[in-house]
Design a protein around this motif. Structure first.
Motif, PDB file in Angstrom:
ATOM      1  N   ALA A  60       0.870  -1.178   0.000  1.00 13.87           N
ATOM      2  CA  ALA A  60       0.000   0.000   0.000  1.00 13.87           C
ATOM      3  C   ALA A  60       0.900   1.219   0.000  1.00 13.87           C
ATOM      4  N   CYS A  61       0.687   2.112  -0.976  1.00 11.30           N
ATOM      5  CA  CYS A  61       1.494   3.332  -1.039  1.00 11.30           C
ATOM      6  C   CYS A  61       0.631   4.524  -0.671  1.00 11.30           C
ATOM      7  N   HIS A  62       1.123   5.257   0.321  1.00  9.38           N
ATOM      8  CA  HIS A  62       0.367   6.398   0.852  1.00  9.38           C
ATOM      9  C   HIS A  62       0.916   7.729   0.363  1.00  9.38           C
ATOM     10  N   CYS A  63       1.765   7.719  -0.665  1.00 11.75           N
ATOM     11  CA  CYS A  63       2.351   8.984  -1.121  1.00 11.75           C
ATOM     12  C   CYS A  63       1.275   9.900  -1.711  1.00 11.75           C
ATOM     13  N   LYS A  64       1.600  11.164  -1.732  1.00 13.55           N
ATOM     14  CA  LYS A  64       0.609  12.143  -2.173  1.00 13.55           C
ATOM     15  C   LYS A  64       0.213  11.936  -3.637  1.00 13.55           C
ATOM     16  N   THR A  65       1.172  11.523  -4.447  1.00 10.19           N
ATOM     17  CA  THR A  65       0.861  11.329  -5.863  1.00 10.19           C
ATOM     18  C   THR A  65      -0.131  10.182  -6.052  1.00 10.19           C
ATOM     19  N   CYS A  66       0.094   9.083  -5.361  1.00 12.39           N
ATOM     20  CA  CYS A  66      -0.849   7.959  -5.445  1.00 12.39           C
ATOM     21  C   CYS A  66      -2.215   8.372  -4.925  1.00 12.39           C
ATOM     22  N   ARG A  67      -2.216   9.141  -3.850  1.00  4.39           N
ATOM     23  CA  ARG A  67      -3.499   9.515  -3.269  1.00  4.39           C
ATOM     24  C   ARG A  67      -4.247  10.474  -4.180  1.00  4.39           C
TER      25      ARG A  67
ATOM     26  N   ARG B 142       5.819   6.411 -14.646  1.00  2.33           N
ATOM     27  CA  ARG B 142       4.595   6.873 -15.303  1.00  2.33           C
ATOM     28  C   ARG B 142       3.431   5.986 -14.862  1.00  2.33           C
ATOM     29  N   ARG B 143       2.253   6.544 -14.967  1.00  2.00           N
ATOM     30  CA  ARG B 143       1.044   5.875 -14.501  1.00  2.00           C
ATOM     31  C   ARG B 143       0.116   5.631 -15.670  1.00  2.00           C
ATOM     32  N   GLY B 144      -0.424   4.410 -15.755  1.00  4.97           N
ATOM     33  CA  GLY B 144      -1.302   4.052 -16.858  1.00  4.97           C
ATOM     34  C   GLY B 144      -2.743   3.971 -16.396  1.00  4.97           C
TER      35      GLY B 144
HETATM   36 ZN   LIG Z   1       2.756   6.230  -4.138  1.00  2.00          ZN
END
Ligand SMILES: [Zn+2]
Ligand SMILES: [Zn+2]
Length: 136
Positions: free
Chosen positions: A28-35, A70-72
């Protein structure tokens, strides 16, 4: 049971895929970008990019959220599907788009230093303030 092949898709079904393991235990990634991208924190497994077979790749939009990845996501329904580190042979697959049962279990939390101020992490899994050494 260890599942060696999983299927998944976006919400509209425009992008579907077959992923072949071994699958990294989901993080689980809680970074701001993921959120910001997902609406909450994300959870993702990871495989070798060569073991991902995509259908509807033309529906996939890639967004370089940072210099290193990059995010898909599906350009029609917006579902978050993949996170791909630049210059790596690995690709992360967001758990929510996998068909179940996945046979996978969340292993740990990363970037908890960027966790939102509106929730707490309620399990006893390991937490890393940032990235840990096994994250691609
Ligand atoms: Zn993240
Ligand atoms: Zn879609």
């Amino acid at each position: 049971m260890s599942t060696n092949q999983l299927t998944g898709r976006c919400n509209c079904g425009g992008v579907t895929f077959v992923a072949t393991g071994p699958f990294r235990p989901p993080k689980a990634c809680h970074c701001k970008t993921c959120r910001r991208q997902s609406g909450h924190h994300i959870a993702a497994t990871q495989i070798d990019r060569a073991d991902l077979s995509l259908t509807g790749e033309d529906m996939l939009t890639w967004y370089a959220a940072s210099d290193h990845a990059r995010r898909g996501f599906c350009r029609v329904c917006g579902a978050n599907l993949f996170w791909e580190p630049r210059g790596s042979r690995r690709i992360s697959i967001f758990m929510g788009c996998l068909d179940e049962p996945t046979g996978l279990h969340l292993a740990d939390h990363i970037f908890v230093g960027e966790r939102g101020d509106y929730y707490t992490i309620g399990d006893s899994l390991p937490q890393a303030l940032e990235r840990d050494t096994t994250t691609g």
